[in-house]
Design a protein around this motif. Sequence first.
Motif, PDB file in Angstrom:
ATOM      1  N   GLU A 617       0.227 -18.328   4.380  1.00  0.00           N
ATOM      2  CA  GLU A 617      -0.994 -17.589   4.669  1.00  0.00           C
ATOM      3  C   GLU A 617      -0.711 -16.493   5.696  1.00  0.00           C
ATOM      4  O   GLU A 617       0.156 -16.648   6.575  1.00  0.00           O
ATOM      5  N   PHE A 618      -1.444 -15.392   5.533  1.00  0.00           N
ATOM      6  CA  PHE A 618      -1.308 -14.273   6.464  1.00  0.00           C
ATOM      7  C   PHE A 618      -2.654 -13.962   7.096  1.00  0.00           C
ATOM      8  O   PHE A 618      -3.705 -14.040   6.445  1.00  0.00           O
ATOM      9  N   ILE A 619      -2.620 -13.626   8.373  1.00  0.00           N
ATOM     10  CA  ILE A 619      -3.752 -12.987   9.045  1.00  0.00           C
ATOM     11  C   ILE A 619      -3.250 -11.666   9.597  1.00  0.00           C
ATOM     12  O   ILE A 619      -2.227 -11.628  10.287  1.00  0.00           O
ATOM     13  N   ILE A 620      -3.933 -10.600   9.260  1.00  0.00           N
ATOM     14  CA  ILE A 620      -3.486  -9.266   9.674  1.00  0.00           C
ATOM     15  C   ILE A 620      -4.505  -8.662  10.630  1.00  0.00           C
ATOM     16  O   ILE A 620      -5.666  -9.075  10.664  1.00  0.00           O
ATOM     17  N   ASN A 621      -4.057  -7.675  11.399  1.00  0.00           N
ATOM     18  CA  ASN A 621      -5.022  -6.983  12.265  1.00  0.00           C
ATOM     19  C   ASN A 621      -5.637  -5.811  11.499  1.00  0.00           C
ATOM     20  O   ASN A 621      -5.235  -5.483  10.375  1.00  0.00           O
ATOM     21  N   GLU A 622      -6.623  -5.170  12.099  1.00  0.00           N
ATOM     22  CA  GLU A 622      -7.353  -4.100  11.419  1.00  0.00           C
ATOM     23  C   GLU A 622      -6.454  -2.910  11.101  1.00  0.00           C
ATOM     24  O   GLU A 622      -6.634  -2.249  10.072  1.00  0.00           O
ATOM     25  N   SER A 623      -5.465  -2.642  11.949  1.00  0.00           N
ATOM     26  CA  SER A 623      -4.552  -1.525  11.673  1.00  0.00           C
ATOM     27  C   SER A 623      -3.708  -1.807  10.442  1.00  0.00           C
ATOM     28  O   SER A 623      -3.466  -0.912   9.616  1.00  0.00           O
ATOM     29  N   MET A 624      -3.248  -3.049  10.256  1.00  0.00           N
ATOM     30  CA  MET A 624      -2.475  -3.416   9.080  1.00  0.00           C
ATOM     31  C   MET A 624      -3.356  -3.389   7.840  1.00  0.00           C
ATOM     32  O   MET A 624      -2.917  -2.979   6.745  1.00  0.00           O
ATOM     33  N   ALA A 625      -4.619  -3.808   7.999  1.00  0.00           N
ATOM     34  CA  ALA A 625      -5.546  -3.780   6.861  1.00  0.00           C
ATOM     35  C   ALA A 625      -5.770  -2.335   6.404  1.00  0.00           C
ATOM     36  O   ALA A 625      -5.791  -2.048   5.191  1.00  0.00           O
ATOM     37  N   ALA A 626      -5.924  -1.430   7.350  1.00  0.00           N
ATOM     38  CA  ALA A 626      -6.125  -0.024   6.995  1.00  0.00           C
ATOM     39  C   ALA A 626      -4.878   0.585   6.370  1.00  0.00           C
ATOM     40  O   ALA A 626      -4.970   1.458   5.500  1.00  0.00           O
ATOM     41  N   LEU A 627      -3.691   0.101   6.765  1.00  0.00           N
ATOM     42  CA  LEU A 627      -2.442   0.634   6.225  1.00  0.00           C
ATOM     43  C   LEU A 627      -2.160   0.106   4.815  1.00  0.00           C
ATOM     44  O   LEU A 627      -1.795   0.874   3.914  1.00  0.00           O
ATOM     45  N   SER A 628      -2.344  -1.187   4.608  1.00  0.00           N
ATOM     46  CA  SER A 628      -1.970  -1.800   3.331  1.00  0.00           C
ATOM     47  C   SER A 628      -3.111  -1.833   2.309  1.00  0.00           C
ATOM     48  O   SER A 628      -2.867  -1.792   1.105  1.00  0.00           O
ATOM     49  N   PHE A 629      -4.349  -1.910   2.788  1.00  0.00           N
ATOM     50  CA  PHE A 629      -5.488  -2.018   1.862  1.00  0.00           C
ATOM     51  C   PHE A 629      -6.586  -1.024   2.266  1.00  0.00           C
ATOM     52  O   PHE A 629      -7.687  -1.424   2.671  1.00  0.00           O
ATOM     53  N   PRO A 630      -6.284   0.265   2.181  1.00  0.00           N
ATOM     54  CA  PRO A 630      -7.260   1.253   2.650  1.00  0.00           C
ATOM     55  C   PRO A 630      -8.511   1.335   1.787  1.00  0.00           C
ATOM     56  O   PRO A 630      -9.554   1.770   2.260  1.00  0.00           O
ATOM     57  N   ASP A 631      -8.399   0.910   0.516  1.00  0.00           N
ATOM     58  CA  ASP A 631      -9.516   1.109  -0.411  1.00  0.00           C
ATOM     59  C   ASP A 631     -10.105  -0.190  -0.953  1.00  0.00           C
ATOM     60  O   ASP A 631     -10.886  -0.182  -1.900  1.00  0.00           O
ATOM     61  N   ARG A 632      -9.719  -1.347  -0.329  1.00  0.00           N
ATOM     62  CA  ARG A 632     -10.274  -2.606  -0.851  1.00  0.00           C
ATOM     63  C   ARG A 632     -10.268  -3.665   0.242  1.00  0.00           C
ATOM     64  O   ARG A 632      -9.596  -3.530   1.265  1.00  0.00           O
ATOM     65  N   ASP A 633     -11.001  -4.715  -0.014  1.00  0.00           N
ATOM     66  CA  ASP A 633     -11.104  -5.818   0.932  1.00  0.00           C
ATOM     67  C   ASP A 633      -9.774  -6.573   0.944  1.00  0.00           C
ATOM     68  O   ASP A 633      -9.279  -7.024  -0.088  1.00  0.00           O
ATOM     69  N   PRO A 634      -9.131  -6.719   2.141  1.00  0.00           N
ATOM     70  CA  PRO A 634      -7.821  -7.382   2.177  1.00  0.00           C
ATOM     71  C   PRO A 634      -7.886  -8.897   1.966  1.00  0.00           C
ATOM     72  O   PRO A 634      -6.858  -9.505   1.629  1.00  0.00           O
ATOM     73  N   ILE A 635      -9.070  -9.515   2.159  1.00  0.00           N
ATOM     74  CA  ILE A 635      -9.157 -10.979   2.044  1.00  0.00           C
ATOM     75  C   ILE A 635      -8.828 -11.397   0.616  1.00  0.00           C
ATOM     76  O   ILE A 635      -9.422 -10.895  -0.353  1.00  0.00           O
ATOM     77  N   GLY A 636      -7.884 -12.325   0.475  1.00  0.00           N
ATOM     78  CA  GLY A 636      -7.467 -12.819  -0.832  1.00  0.00           C
ATOM     79  C   GLY A 636      -6.333 -12.037  -1.447  1.00  0.00           C
ATOM     80  O   GLY A 636      -5.738 -12.478  -2.437  1.00  0.00           O
ATOM     81  N   GLN A 637      -5.991 -10.853  -0.881  1.00  0.00           N
ATOM     82  CA  GLN A 637      -4.875 -10.070  -1.410  1.00  0.00           C
ATOM     83  C   GLN A 637      -3.552 -10.743  -1.031  1.00  0.00           C
ATOM     84  O   GLN A 637      -3.466 -11.484  -0.039  1.00  0.00           O
ATOM     85  N   GLN A 638      -2.524 -10.451  -1.805  1.00  0.00           N
ATOM     86  CA  GLN A 638      -1.227 -11.088  -1.597  1.00  0.00           C
ATOM     87  C   GLN A 638      -0.221 -10.104  -0.988  1.00  0.00           C
ATOM     88  O   GLN A 638      -0.125  -8.937  -1.394  1.00  0.00           O
ATOM     89  N   LEU A 639       0.511 -10.613   0.013  1.00  0.00           N
ATOM     90  CA  LEU A 639       1.566  -9.853   0.683  1.00  0.00           C
ATOM     91  C   LEU A 639       2.892 -10.566   0.494  1.00  0.00           C
ATOM     92  O   LEU A 639       2.941 -11.785   0.289  1.00  0.00           O
ATOM     93  N   VAL A 640       3.980  -9.788   0.593  1.00  0.00           N
ATOM     94  CA  VAL A 640       5.318 -10.348   0.441  1.00  0.00           C
ATOM     95  C   VAL A 640       6.110 -10.089   1.723  1.00  0.00           C
ATOM     96  O   VAL A 640       6.339  -8.940   2.122  1.00  0.00           O
ATOM     97  N   TRP A 641       6.455 -11.163   2.415  1.00  0.00           N
ATOM     98  CA  TRP A 641       7.409 -11.131   3.551  1.00  0.00           C
ATOM     99  C   TRP A 641       8.153 -12.462   3.545  1.00  0.00           C
ATOM    100  O   TRP A 641       7.567 -13.513   3.814  1.00  0.00           O
ATOM    101  N   ASN A 642       9.421 -12.421   3.239  1.00  0.00           N
ATOM    102  CA  ASN A 642      10.224 -13.629   3.054  1.00  0.00           C
ATOM    103  C   ASN A 642       9.694 -14.500   1.904  1.00  0.00           C
ATOM    104  O   ASN A 642      10.460 -15.076   1.158  1.00  0.00           O
ATOM    105  N   ASP A 643       8.404 -14.586   1.798  1.00  0.00           N
ATOM    106  CA  ASP A 643       7.756 -15.361   0.751  1.00  0.00           C
ATOM    107  C   ASP A 643       6.443 -14.664   0.413  1.00  0.00           C
ATOM    108  O   ASP A 643       5.957 -13.825   1.171  1.00  0.00           O
TER     109      ASP A 643
END
Length: 854
Positions: A617-643
């Motif tokens: 599970e990931f919890i991101i800050n607002e700056s990461m949310a704006a960087l990775s998911f600028p046009d959609r709700d980040p909750i439930g989205q999948q990220l890849v880091w090591n796993d």
Amino acid sequence: MDRILEWYCAEYYLEEVQGDLHEWYAQSQENQTSFRNLRYLINIVRYFSFERSKTFQNIIQHPQYLSMKSIIKITFRNLRKDKISAFIRFANLVFGIGVFMLALIYADYELNYDRFHTNADNIYRMGQDTGGDRAWAAGPFGLGPFIQENIPDVKRVARFIPERNTWISHEDKKFYEQNVFYADSSVFNMLSYEMIQGNPKTALKDPSSIVITESMAKKYFGNEDPMGKRMQLLVDGDDASIVTGVIKDVPDQSHLQFDFLRSIYSYGDEEYQRSWRNYFVYTYFETIDNPDFDRIENLIKEEFFTQYNVSEERKEKFKTVLTPIHRIHLFTDQEKDVADHGNVYTIYILLSIGTFVLIISCINFVNITIIKGLDRSKEVGLRKTVGASRGSLVTQFLSENLVLLVLAGLGSLLLLILIEPAVQNFTGKQVSLNFIANPIIALVLLGIILGLELLSGLYPAILLSKFRPAEILNSSEKTSSRFSKVGFTRKTLVILQFSLSLILIIGSVVVSNQMNYLRTKHLGFEKDQILLLKLNYSLRQKVETLGEMINEIPGVSNHTISSSVPGYRIMMEGVRNLGDPERRYSRILIVDENFLNTYNMDISSGENFTPTRNETEFIINESMAALSFPDRDPIGQQLVWNDTGRVVGVVKDFNFQSLHTSIEPLTMVKFPGDSYGYLSIQFNPESVEKVLSGIGDISDELYPNLPDMEVEFLDSRFEELYQSENKLQVIIGVFCLMTIFLTISGVFGVASYNAHKKSKEIAVRKVLGASYPEMLWQLLQGFLYLLLIAICIGLPGAFILSKWWLRDFAYQTDIPVAMFVISAVAMVLIVLLTSGYISSKTARTNPATILKDE
């Protein structure tokens, strides 16, 4: 024996002395005195004196010596005549020279970091800039071997890996050490660390070898020979090393501070040491003379492109960063650097302040010298009338000036010696201010005295020697153009002095306001009631039990474990959205489910980690949310880091670094394993003593064979992040007070002269019925006009310099107009109170006292 007397005794004294001695000898012969020849020789030896010797007698009878002797007598006679003026000039020079030398010596100390290495000009550290905000100081393991084997311009390579937290023991002596490094065997061939015992070429070749400093040898082995002795290091298990060398303690002026050097060959096998995966190795290399830097950079870049399969877009952003070793301390601000560094702009500020103080003190000195010279104008006129040449007058004034400068120089040396312990304690550095231990101080002082002799002595001397006897001795000529020029020069210097003083006062207020802002700004989490435990290998083995026992301590509210904590460096790696090949750089913080609650962080959307859920599970800050998911709700989205994992929450932005930098993207991940580096404890402030005592008891129970666990308050760590600014605040505050003192002394001297010059005019006005306010205005108006001009110059200068200093902070306090107004008013009050005191005494003086001689 007479020949001995004739050899050293000056002819002026010889006849009289020799006659007395011969008379004594004759009497002793008549009285049959025993050992008279020996006693005669003793009397000749006892009579010896430098004043009666031939060489010194020739010196003291020389015209130049007699002239200098006369000048010194006249100088001290003039100083005794006006003790207040003499003290002001002397004190101004002592403080001015002392402060400037202190700033200069400290700047020289900082600028000469790592200059002790013999080939410092040919030693570089390899870094990379991948197009982010900052270059990286560390690199992969395999970079060192590649440089050594493939770049002919490089003579040798040395790699360092810091191992900050470990326990080291020898027999019954066990200590917690933080300055442990791994290093290549080539380190002693490239860097100038003095080996006391052992062979520098082979000391680190064996994987089990360790080299220690002289102070560590005394700490662990006392008077025993440490060579060949075993030391246990609890880094990643119980590991034994053999002492193969002892070096002198690393000089303070080194950015690499270590007490133990382990062989880097114990850090994994050969295949691992040639890998290009992790960025935690600091690679230094020494080049040949006049190397081809373009070829070095291109070869390294090409290897990076090959190893990491870099895209064409990223190739354009990638740069190699070759930093000379002597520039690392002050001129670098790189990601994952090996140590906290200084700031070259702080050095520039200190030098500027030191120069300001010296200029202000010199202005006071020149002003008062000119004023006192004008008081001696009749002396100049009489000297010229009786035949004194202009050259002799210039020599007279310059010599008097030099005597005072030499005395002030000696006073400044004494001042530096007295404040040396306080300076070393304040800076935490062994800066030598004793001219005996640091002869360069005497050379600097000599240069300053000669410079001030030319700058502050030559102008008054030439100016005063130009006066014509008719101008000086005829009272009707007092308002001649030559005196007017003196007044213009003096007024210009006063304006400059007031302007510099106002700039320092405002600068002190700006620095103080900014530091108060940094201390009081809410960072987005709780830092004031947090204790930190650094977790090394031994502590991590029982971290769950440790946490449970800590929770039972009265006064503990919560605890959490994490890879890092706010205030310390948080690793940065690439994170990408599932299905998107582009990686975005983010800070990665490995935490448990208690982290957000322990630090009182606010979740803006989603939820906290689920303790029972096994998926990533990931919890991101607002700056990461704006960087990775600028046009959609980040909750439930999948990220890849090591796993691959799912975003379960978004936390509000918080300042996990110092306020020098803005908030960066942050990804928190609940990740099992031994990657945890800190245990954070939230406690009630009323129970701090109980909590500390409880941690000590737990340490004794869980780790009986290890020293007590070391704890740290998180708010103290954040204070350390602004250590240089805090010190700068104190320095500017002290210098500001000193500047105010110098300003007051300068105003006092000039006001005294103005009051003396206008005393007869004021007396006449008073006789004719002028009121007290009118007389006071006559005396003060000149200062007010000069002060108004200085304010018009100083306020814009202070604003420009304040904005220049604040640019290093991502978060800045406002610069209110009221602060400038208050500072200007304070400056006006300082000047008016000082000059008003002198003027008031003159205005209240009985006119009969002043006019009785007319």
